[in-house]
Design an enzyme around this catalytic site. Sequence first.
Site, PDB file in Angstrom:
ATOM      1  N   GLY A  26       0.862  -1.363   0.157  1.00 46.26           N
ATOM      2  CA  GLY A  26      -0.027   0.059   0.092  1.00 46.26           C
ATOM      3  C   GLY A  26       0.776   1.116  -0.038  1.00 46.26           C
ATOM      4  O   GLY A  26       2.195   1.170   0.117  1.00 46.26           O
ATOM      5  N   GLY A  28       0.780   5.465   1.242  1.00 43.56           N
ATOM      6  CA  GLY A  28       0.019   6.600   1.877  1.00 43.56           C
ATOM      7  C   GLY A  28       0.477   7.831   1.298  1.00 43.56           C
ATOM      8  O   GLY A  28       1.164   8.227   0.257  1.00 43.56           O
ATOM      9  N   SER A  29       0.159   9.127   2.052  1.00 44.14           N
ATOM     10  CA  SER A  29       0.642  10.363   1.629  1.00 44.14           C
ATOM     11  C   SER A  29       2.133  10.720   1.667  1.00 44.14           C
ATOM     12  O   SER A  29       2.612  11.465   0.865  1.00 44.14           O
ATOM     13  CB  SER A  29      -0.242  11.439   2.269  1.00 44.14           C
ATOM     14  OG  SER A  29      -0.108  11.202   3.848  1.00 44.14           O
ATOM     15  N   ALA A  31       4.516   7.660   2.595  1.00 43.07           N
ATOM     16  CA  ALA A  31       5.226   6.485   2.571  1.00 43.07           C
ATOM     17  C   ALA A  31       4.648   5.523   1.570  1.00 43.07           C
ATOM     18  O   ALA A  31       3.333   5.429   1.372  1.00 43.07           O
ATOM     19  CB  ALA A  31       5.375   6.020   3.911  1.00 43.07           C
ATOM     20  N   LYS A  32       5.644   4.330   1.318  1.00 42.36           N
ATOM     21  CA  LYS A  32       5.281   3.037   0.831  1.00 42.36           C
ATOM     22  C   LYS A  32       5.333   2.078   1.537  1.00 42.36           C
ATOM     23  O   LYS A  32       6.439   2.115   2.245  1.00 42.36           O
ATOM     24  CB  LYS A  32       5.521   2.919  -0.650  1.00 42.36           C
ATOM     25  CG  LYS A  32       5.342   4.144  -1.505  1.00 42.36           C
ATOM     26  CD  LYS A  32       6.048   4.037  -2.874  1.00 42.36           C
ATOM     27  CE  LYS A  32       5.928   5.016  -4.003  1.00 42.36           C
ATOM     28  NZ  LYS A  32       6.625   4.775  -5.252  1.00 42.36           N
ATOM     29  N   VAL A  33       4.432   0.990   1.641  1.00 41.38           N
ATOM     30  CA  VAL A  33       4.580  -0.221   2.469  1.00 41.38           C
ATOM     31  C   VAL A  33       4.821  -1.489   1.539  1.00 41.38           C
ATOM     32  O   VAL A  33       4.002  -1.539   0.664  1.00 41.38           O
ATOM     33  CB  VAL A  33       3.685  -0.313   3.433  1.00 41.38           C
ATOM     34  CG1 VAL A  33       3.820  -1.606   4.295  1.00 41.38           C
ATOM     35  CG2 VAL A  33       3.386   0.875   4.283  1.00 41.38           C
ATOM     36  N   LYS A  48       7.904   0.019   5.771  1.00 41.05           N
ATOM     37  CA  LYS A  48       7.298   1.399   5.656  1.00 41.05           C
ATOM     38  C   LYS A  48       8.559   2.112   5.056  1.00 41.05           C
ATOM     39  O   LYS A  48       9.473   2.299   5.979  1.00 41.05           O
ATOM     40  CB  LYS A  48       6.699   2.007   6.565  1.00 41.05           C
ATOM     41  CG  LYS A  48       6.152   3.390   6.207  1.00 41.05           C
ATOM     42  CD  LYS A  48       5.559   4.145   7.437  1.00 41.05           C
ATOM     43  CE  LYS A  48       4.103   3.254   7.712  1.00 41.05           C
ATOM     44  NZ  LYS A  48       3.441   4.430   8.486  1.00 41.05           N
ATOM     45  N   ASP A 143      -5.895   8.275  15.651  1.00 37.23           N
ATOM     46  CA  ASP A 143      -6.540   8.062  14.100  1.00 37.23           C
ATOM     47  C   ASP A 143      -7.146   6.505  14.123  1.00 37.23           C
ATOM     48  O   ASP A 143      -6.550   5.838  13.161  1.00 37.23           O
ATOM     49  CB  ASP A 143      -5.448   8.210  13.169  1.00 37.23           C
ATOM     50  CG  ASP A 143      -5.747   8.272  11.817  1.00 37.23           C
ATOM     51  OD1 ASP A 143      -7.030   8.523  11.456  1.00 37.23           O
ATOM     52  OD2 ASP A 143      -5.144   7.984  10.896  1.00 37.23           O
TER      53      ASP A 143
END
Length: 435
Positions: A26, A28-29, A31-33, A48, A143
């Site tokens: 996946g 995110g704004s 980072a990549k995992v 991450k 969150d």
Amino acid sequence: MTQPPPPSPTATNLLLGRYELGRMLGRGSFAKVYSAKSVFDQSPVAIKIIDKTKTIDASMEPRIISEVTAMRRLQDHPNILKIHEVMASKTKIYLVMELATGGELFAKVLRRGRLSESSARRYFHQLVNALHFCHQNGIAHRDVKPQNLLLDVNGDLKVSDFGLSALPEQKKDGLLHTFCGTPSYTAPEVMSRRHYDGSKADAWSCGVILFFLLSGSLPAEFDSSNYTLMYKKIRQGNYIPSYISKPARSVISKLLDLNPTTRMSLEQLMTTKWFKKSTIPRNVSKDSFGSSEDGEESSGLRRTLSMNAFDIISLSSSFDLSGLFEEVTKRKELKRFTTAETTQKVVERVREVGGKLGYRVERVQADSVGLVKGKTVVDFEVSELAAQLLLVEVRAVGDGGAERQDGGGGGCLWEELREGLEDVALSWHSETCVN
């Protein structure tokens, strides 16, 4: 002519010689995992990857620090995603974490539709106990949403993504002040930018999640961009479907109380009959979750103080993370050095060097020494890093920080220590000298 063999297909995926990267799980704004496996024992992990050249700014750096710090402090809970290691290069930061092969709870609910009450209660039980443990350690997640709830190979829940978490040292008068989170799951006092109790804000998010698990979707009111209208409908209390049992509806409505003062806390929730019907998660003893019935803290989840990978993050020369795990003020300085000597030899050498520099030995223990000179206190703590390798943390606290207190007109304590301990220190780290 014989052609050389083609390069290994995994060569380009080898990360710092330690992990072989797999597919991307996946993004995110910031980072990549990726999935990955250790080249040493083939154990699966998730990594991450944060690009410092694109994302490290005034707002993102505190998020990274909070995430790593919170996960490190919460390592012992079985329903909180574990972080194994932090590495850094000149351009990237790598957070090596537990791999949750079951994916997001959010995706599971979307695939299957609403869960049975017993299944929803099981996940909810694990979520609440994990967050209760966070709160016992002074940490608010802030969150909490189904996308941040992962499932492991056994189907047990793992709370993840502590990038917006609040640490105890960030509170003012016991309250939080920062607006953050995902609107559909965020408490009204946070949305209104008032001072708020982080644990009560997390309790609100739990109410939304319980609704989601039992209904398979969010109430239409929660998708409204008009928050005044949304909260008005919530206050009316007619948003909970009738097919949800009366006890579960009662829990949801008490968690989604617009008034944080009267809102049900997680401690109160854990005493309700509906919650107590939850089964104990597999391979976890009843006493492993936070507090026992008489309120005493479970010994099984006390934070360990043993040396691990997080304690040496700041050894990376490409990215200074020395502030991750301790509050460093203007009057507090921290340096580290590695040594191949024994703990006893280090302690004896520190006492000897301290005496030559005019320091009084205030405290001596098997693995630590405290020196005092004027208004300056210098503490040495020795930890085992690996076989035949020790890490020594040196903290100096006092007026002027690391400045000399002998009126010598300049010079630096760290220079004197490095010279005095050069026969035992292999290398020093974070060697900034304050004058």
